[in-house]
Design a protein around this motif. Structure first.
Motif, PDB file in Angstrom:
ATOM      1  N   LYS A 315       0.916  -1.289   0.042  1.00  0.00           N
ATOM      2  CA  LYS A 315      -0.055  -0.193   0.024  1.00  0.00           C
ATOM      3  C   LYS A 315       0.896   1.211  -0.008  1.00  0.00           C
ATOM      4  N   HIS A 316       0.961   1.682  -1.290  1.00  0.00           N
ATOM      5  CA  HIS A 316       2.223   2.791  -1.306  1.00  0.00           C
ATOM      6  C   HIS A 316       1.834   4.034  -0.295  1.00  0.00           C
ATOM      7  N   SER A 317       2.902   4.602   0.236  1.00  0.00           N
ATOM      8  CA  SER A 317       2.911   5.584   1.221  1.00  0.00           C
ATOM      9  C   SER A 317       2.951   7.043   0.532  1.00  0.00           C
ATOM     10  N   HIS A 318       2.991   7.012  -0.735  1.00  0.00           N
ATOM     11  CA  HIS A 318       3.318   8.348  -1.349  1.00  0.00           C
ATOM     12  C   HIS A 318       2.073   9.212  -1.051  1.00  0.00           C
ATOM     13  N   GLN A 319       2.716  10.466  -0.808  1.00  0.00           N
ATOM     14  CA  GLN A 319       1.567  11.635  -0.806  1.00  0.00           C
ATOM     15  C   GLN A 319       0.809  12.133  -1.849  1.00  0.00           C
ATOM     16  N   ARG A 398      11.479   1.017  -3.953  1.00  0.00           N
ATOM     17  CA  ARG A 398      10.669   1.607  -2.990  1.00  0.00           C
ATOM     18  C   ARG A 398      11.327   2.718  -1.852  1.00  0.00           C
ATOM     19  N   ARG A 401      11.571   5.790  -3.049  1.00  0.00           N
ATOM     20  CA  ARG A 401      10.217   6.578  -3.307  1.00  0.00           C
ATOM     21  C   ARG A 401       9.986   6.958  -4.867  1.00  0.00           C
TER      22      ARG A 401
END
Length: 694
Positions: A315-319, A398, A401
């Motif tokens: 579950k990608h944590s990119h903003q 990952r 980022r």
């Protein structure tokens, strides 16, 4: 010319710089030049001794260390260097004696204690080797130093050292294999070294497989195939040997048989992902499967390998930041001298100047060349990843980022699709390297243009969503391109058709069609300009002969350097394309050299590359819809040489005026596409097909 002390100092400094930068042989030559004028110069003797010792030529270094010590006995490094070289040369009693003299002269400290311990250790190892029964091998420390030379890319130095060692240890199997590896890296003939290794281990299947790989690297495909077959005879369940046999069989043009070998390898090892990619690549070059079946084969690949990873997709944590600077990663094994660079580098030149994009390279090529060095500065971050596992590469992506990750290889050699299957970036794209789907649902988009993939027409052949740029990519011709000359048919009195595509693209159906055209134009000839060496194209010649096209109608040229290859276009009036796999790079090169390509409009992306180039150049008359039209058009051009002659003089201008020669336009549109994809992701919208600009 060295004439005074200042000259010696400057030359010595230059030699040290060469040594530090890895140019050891050039440094050695300069040091010898100094000694020819001043044979007792202590620092030069010492540096030459060090260089020879580091090159595993300890015995040769001893006179130079000895001279340095005699000329300047107050210099502790001279003592230490001489003692270390004596130990490396296995002159243990002499080393003890010089150590004693050194201590008497005041030599002391940690370096001395280290040499004493090293001397004791080497003497113990020597006794063990002397008492061992079996083959004689160099000491372990010598083998370790050779490995370090190789890893540090000191190939010439390692080659010289190995030559001497193999004279003393002719039955050293690992040494012969190291020698062949070092020669291959330097693009030298490694067959003798590899055959010597094979002779020492001739009943071992892996040894035959290694020998076959060396022969393949030298272009000796016929004997490479024989070596792989012998490996399979010795070990029938040897999946890698079947895979390698498939590769060389494909390279010799027998694609159908190559498919059989790949399937045998996969039956033995169903998880052999790179072999599966080879199978898909091969199937895309044949007409034994239709477009729907080819897509189904790609989906099988995706389903099989994604099943392992899909449940663990992060579950990608990119903003969700619409205007952020995007981290864009490019993954390829072809950041080197390769056709990819002709299309990718001109876009990269402009993309690297976009302020709100940070470029990351993930280079999977083990060897680097001039092209690599040109590409590196265009990336903000350069990562060499050929030694990383697929999982480790995914984890690095990952950790970096990466917002958008671009695959430039598809199912070609050296691809890292397994890392993409782990979905390390929220948005993933396939582009340029492979004219078909990856088969992965983890891949969100595929970049093309409206000539290659008209809107909605081929979407069912892709797991990805189609993005249409103004052109799939620009093409920058080689700086080695010669001038365009007059149409050869005007002087020859006959038309010469040509093809520069790889031999595996010349399928039986292609041969049959070409033969019909050649027989319909009796005085015509066919130039084949990319044939493998050593008779590896005999099957192709035989098939043409069976269709009444003899050797007297053929002009055969082997694959060569860029300048020679481009010059061959002076002999060709019209190029003939292959199917179902077209030539794209070759079509662009030919057009730049004034030679149009006659091609058939295909029903898959793989069979539309040449057509797209011709349409970008405004030459729809060279695109036909059927085999009958292909022959009719070929006859027409053979009878209208003046039209071909006029086109030949204007084709470069057409190229320059087309989207194929507008890298900034394509880079600008690619930038828009990347931002559009990112905005959709930030809004939790799924990937969708679109045209740029929207």
């Amino acid at each position: 010319m060295i004439q005074n002390t200042e000259d010696i100092t400057q030359t010595l400094q230059r030699a040290l710089q060469l040594h530090d930068s890895g140019h050891w042989l050039e440094a050695e030559q300069l040091l010898h030049t100094i000694l020819a004028v001043s044979p007792h110069q202590p620092q030069t003797n010492y540096q030459l001794g060090l260089l020879l010792q580091e090159s595993l030529r300890a015995s040769e270094s001893l006179p130079y260390f000895n001279t340095a010590l005699e000329q300047d006995p107050q210099n502790a490094p001279h003592w230490l260097g001489y003692i270390g070289a004596l130990i490396d040369a296995s002159r243990y009693e002499d080393a003890k004696l010089v150590l004693t003299y050194g201590r008497d002269a005041g030599l002391d400290g940690e370096s001395v204690h280290y040499l004493e311990q090293l001397l004791a250790q080497r003497q113990a190892e020597s006794l063990q080797l002397a008492s061992a029964i079996g083959e004689q091998l160099p000491a372990a420390h010598i083998q370790e130093k050779l490995i370090q030379l190789f890893l540090n890319k000191r190939y010439q130095v390692a080659e010289v050292a190995l030559q001497q060692l193999l004279e003393s240890y002719p039955k050293w199997l690992t040494g012969w294999k190291m020698m062949s590896d070092i020669l291959l890296v330097q693009k030298k003939d490694a067959r003798l070294a590899a055959s010597n290794a094979l002779a020492l281990n001739k009943d071992d299947a892996q040894e035959y497989c290694y020998y076959g790989l060396v022969l393949k690297g030298q272009g000796d495909l016929v004997n490479a195939a024989a070596a792989f077959k012998r490996a399979i005879t010795l070990q029938p369940d040897y999946a890698a040997a079947y895979n390698n046999l498939g590769i060389v069989t494909k390279d010799m043009g027998d694609v159908a048989t190559a498919v059989v070998y790949y399937r045998k390898a996969l039956a033995i090892n169903p998880g052999y992902a790179s072999c599966y990619s080879n199978l898909l690549f091969c199937l895309s070059h044949t007409d034994i499967v239709n477009a729907a079946d080819l897509f189904a084969e790609h989906r099988k690949f995706g389903s099989q390998y994604e099943a392992v990873y899909k449940s663990a997709w992060p579950k990608h944590s990119h903003q969700s930041n619409l205007t952020k600077c995007l981290n864009v990663g490019f993954v390829s094994a072809d950041f080197r001298e390769h056709s990819l660079a002709s299309f990718f580098e001109p876009v990269l030149e402009h993309l690297s100047q976009v302020t709100d994009i940070a470029l990351h390279a993930y280079a999977n090529n083990a060897l680097e060349d001039e092209v690599t060095q040109r590409l590196k500065p265009k990336f903000k971050h350069w990562n060499k990843v050929d030694e990383l596992t697929d999982a480790a590469l995914a984890e690095k992506i990952r950790a970096d980022r990466i917002d958008i990750l671009v695959d430039l290889d598809g199912h070609t050699a050296g691809n890292r699709l397994m890392s993409f299957a782990m979905k390390p970036a929220p948005i993933q794209i396939s582009w340029l390297g492979y004219l078909a789907t990856t088969g992965l649902t983890a891949m969100d988009y595929y970049l093309a243009d409206a000539h290659l993939l008209p809107p909605g027409k081929f979407d069912q052949q892709f797991t990805e969503r189609i993005v249409q740029l103004p052109a799939n990519a620009p093409f920058i011709p080689s700086v080695l391109s010669p001038e365009v000359h007059t149409l050869p048919a005007l002087n020859n009195g006959f038309i010469t058709f040509g093809c520069f595509n790889r031999v595996e693209k010349i399928t039986p159906s292609v041969i049959k069609l070409w033969a019909k055209l050649l027989n319909a134009v009796p005085n015509s000839k066919l130039l084949l300009g990319a044939m493998p060496k050593n008779g590896s194209y005999d099957g192709l010649v035989s098939q043409l002969s069976s269709h009444a096209v003899g050797m007297d109608r053929l002009i055969i040229h082997h694959r060569s350097n860029m300048e020679s290859y481009l010059k061959l276009h002076d002999m060709v009036d019209v190029c003939l394309d292959t199917f179902p796999s077209n030539g794209v790079t070759t079509t662009c090169h030919a057009a730049w050299m004034g030679v149009p390509t006659l091609c058939i409009e295909g029903q898959s992306l793989m069979s539309r590359g040449a057509m797209a180039v011709m349409l970008h150049l405004g030459l729809p008359e060279f695109v036909v819809k059927s085999h009958e039209d292909f022959i009719s058009k070929g006859i027409y051009f053979a009878e209208h040489l003046q039209d071909l002659s006029e086109l030949r003089t204007t084709l470069r201008k057409k190229f320059n005026d087309s989207a194929l020669n507008q890298p900034k336009l394509i880079s600008d549109n690619l930038t828009l596409a990347l931002r559009f994809m990112w905005v959709r992701w930030c809004k939790s919208q799924p990937a969708t097909s679109f045209k740029v600009p929207n």
